[in-house]
Design a protein around this motif. Structure first.
Motif, PDB file in Angstrom:
ATOM      1  N   LYS A  41     -55.243  63.620  -7.235  1.00 53.59           N
ATOM      2  CA  LYS A  41     -54.004  63.723  -6.456  1.00 53.59           C
ATOM      3  C   LYS A  41     -53.853  62.518  -5.527  1.00 53.59           C
ATOM      4  CE  LYS A  41     -51.742  66.659  -3.060  1.00 53.59           C
ATOM      5  NZ  LYS A  41     -51.894  67.799  -2.160  1.00 53.59           N
ATOM      6  N   GLU A  42     -54.939  62.134  -4.852  1.00 61.92           N
ATOM      7  CA  GLU A  42     -54.896  60.986  -3.945  1.00 61.92           C
ATOM      8  C   GLU A  42     -54.542  59.701  -4.690  1.00 61.92           C
ATOM      9  OE1 GLU A  42     -58.409  60.520  -1.569  1.00 61.92           O
ATOM     10  OE2 GLU A  42     -58.433  62.643  -1.017  1.00 61.92           O
ATOM     11  N   ILE A  43     -55.135  59.520  -5.860  1.00 61.06           N
ATOM     12  CA  ILE A  43     -54.859  58.305  -6.649  1.00 61.06           C
ATOM     13  C   ILE A  43     -53.403  58.263  -7.078  1.00 61.06           C
ATOM     14  CG2 ILE A  43     -55.398  57.077  -8.798  1.00 61.06           C
ATOM     15  CD1 ILE A  43     -57.595  56.928  -6.624  1.00 61.06           C
ATOM     16  N   LEU A  44     -52.875  59.384  -7.557  1.00 63.03           N
ATOM     17  CA  LEU A  44     -51.477  59.431  -8.001  1.00 63.03           C
ATOM     18  C   LEU A  44     -50.521  59.194  -6.839  1.00 63.03           C
ATOM     19  CD1 LEU A  44     -51.637  62.401 -10.529  1.00 63.03           C
ATOM     20  CD2 LEU A  44     -51.570  59.952 -11.040  1.00 63.03           C
ATOM     21  N   GLU A  45     -50.852  59.748  -5.671  1.00 60.23           N
ATOM     22  CA  GLU A  45     -50.011  59.509  -4.488  1.00 60.23           C
ATOM     23  C   GLU A  45     -50.043  58.037  -4.095  1.00 60.23           C
ATOM     24  OE1 GLU A  45     -51.503  62.188  -1.529  1.00 60.23           O
ATOM     25  OE2 GLU A  45     -50.468  63.923  -2.402  1.00 60.23           O
ATOM     26  N   ALA A  46     -51.203  57.412  -4.167  1.00 60.58           N
ATOM     27  CA  ALA A  46     -51.326  55.991  -3.812  1.00 60.58           C
ATOM     28  C   ALA A  46     -50.509  55.130  -4.774  1.00 60.58           C
ATOM     29  CB  ALA A  46     -52.793  55.566  -3.830  1.00 60.58           C
ATOM     30  N   ARG A  47     -50.543  55.467  -6.054  1.00 56.48           N
ATOM     31  CA  ARG A  47     -49.740  54.712  -7.030  1.00 56.48           C
ATOM     32  C   ARG A  47     -48.254  54.835  -6.728  1.00 56.48           C
ATOM     33  NH1 ARG A  47     -52.483  55.785 -12.971  1.00 56.48           N
ATOM     34  NH2 ARG A  47     -54.331  54.525 -12.601  1.00 56.48           N
ATOM     35  N   GLU A  49     -46.916  55.412  -3.806  1.00 57.66           N
ATOM     36  CA  GLU A  49     -46.634  54.624  -2.603  1.00 57.66           C
ATOM     37  C   GLU A  49     -46.499  53.140  -2.937  1.00 57.66           C
ATOM     38  OE1 GLU A  49     -49.651  55.557   0.267  1.00 57.66           O
ATOM     39  OE2 GLU A  49     -48.845  57.557   0.641  1.00 57.66           O
ATOM     40  N   LEU A  50     -47.334  52.645  -3.846  1.00 62.17           N
ATOM     41  CA  LEU A  50     -47.226  51.245  -4.262  1.00 62.17           C
ATOM     42  C   LEU A  50     -45.883  50.974  -4.927  1.00 62.17           C
ATOM     43  CD1 LEU A  50     -50.789  50.434  -5.635  1.00 62.17           C
ATOM     44  CD2 LEU A  50     -49.687  49.475  -3.613  1.00 62.17           C
ATOM     45  N   LYS A  51     -45.434  51.912  -5.741  1.00 62.67           N
ATOM     46  CA  LYS A  51     -44.130  51.752  -6.407  1.00 62.67           C
ATOM     47  C   LYS A  51     -42.992  51.705  -5.393  1.00 62.67           C
ATOM     48  CE  LYS A  51     -45.322  53.984 -10.771  1.00 62.67           C
ATOM     49  NZ  LYS A  51     -45.110  55.173 -11.633  1.00 62.67           N
ATOM     50  N   GLN A  52     -43.174  52.411  -4.270  1.00 66.58           N
ATOM     51  CA  GLN A  52     -42.156  52.457  -3.225  1.00 66.58           C
ATOM     52  C   GLN A  52     -42.247  51.262  -2.284  1.00 66.58           C
ATOM     53  OE1 GLN A  52     -42.757  56.243  -1.316  1.00 66.58           O
ATOM     54  NE2 GLN A  52     -42.157  57.400  -3.127  1.00 66.58           N
ATOM     55  N   GLY A  53     -43.189  50.368  -2.536  1.00 67.02           N
ATOM     56  CA  GLY A  53     -43.326  49.167  -1.716  1.00 67.02           C
ATOM     57  C   GLY A  53     -44.117  49.364  -0.435  1.00 67.02           C
ATOM     58  N   LYS A  54     -44.890  50.420  -0.338  1.00 68.79           N
ATOM     59  CA  LYS A  54     -45.650  50.683   0.883  1.00 68.79           C
ATOM     60  C   LYS A  54     -47.009  49.990   0.902  1.00 68.79           C
ATOM     61  CE  LYS A  54     -43.508  55.155   1.728  1.00 68.79           C
ATOM     62  NZ  LYS A  54     -43.720  56.596   1.887  1.00 68.79           N
ATOM     63  N   GLY A  55     -47.366  49.317  -0.168  1.00 73.64           N
ATOM     64  CA  GLY A  55     -48.657  48.640  -0.231  1.00 73.64           C
ATOM     65  C   GLY A  55     -48.586  47.248   0.365  1.00 73.64           C
ATOM     66  N   ILE A  56     -49.735  46.593   0.466  1.00 70.11           N
ATOM     67  CA  ILE A  56     -49.784  45.213   0.931  1.00 70.11           C
ATOM     68  C   ILE A  56     -50.482  44.372  -0.128  1.00 70.11           C
ATOM     69  CG2 ILE A  56     -49.813  45.846   3.375  1.00 70.11           C
ATOM     70  CD1 ILE A  56     -52.840  45.239   3.340  1.00 70.11           C
TER      71      ILE A  56
END
Length: 68
Positions: A41-47, A49-56
């Motif tokens: 679940k954590e991995i899927l949520e992180a992916r 978030e990356l798609k939404q541009g929340k990553g760096i």
């Protein structure tokens, strides 16, 4: 004495189960789950978030500095 059977085909399992039962063996089924559902679940949520541009974005040099 314990016996572990691995990679038993679904079609063969009822036969083995019936045989073991007729011989008076105790049967314990264990289905391995390769990953903890909470981890998945954590991995899927992180992916997501990356798609939404929340990553760096970081360069290899910046990453290298993190562990030194």
């Amino acid at each position: 004495m314990d016996i572990v059977l691995k990679n038993v085909k679904k079609k063969d399992f009822p036969v083995l189960k019936s045989l073991a039962k007729s011989l008076g063996f105790e049967i314990i089924e264990k289905i391995d789950k390769p990953y903890n559902p909470e981890f998945v679940k954590e991995i899927l949520e992180a992916r997501e978030e990356l798609k939404q541009g929340k990553g760096i974005k970081m360069s290899l040099e910046e990453i290298d500095k993190l562990w030194k």
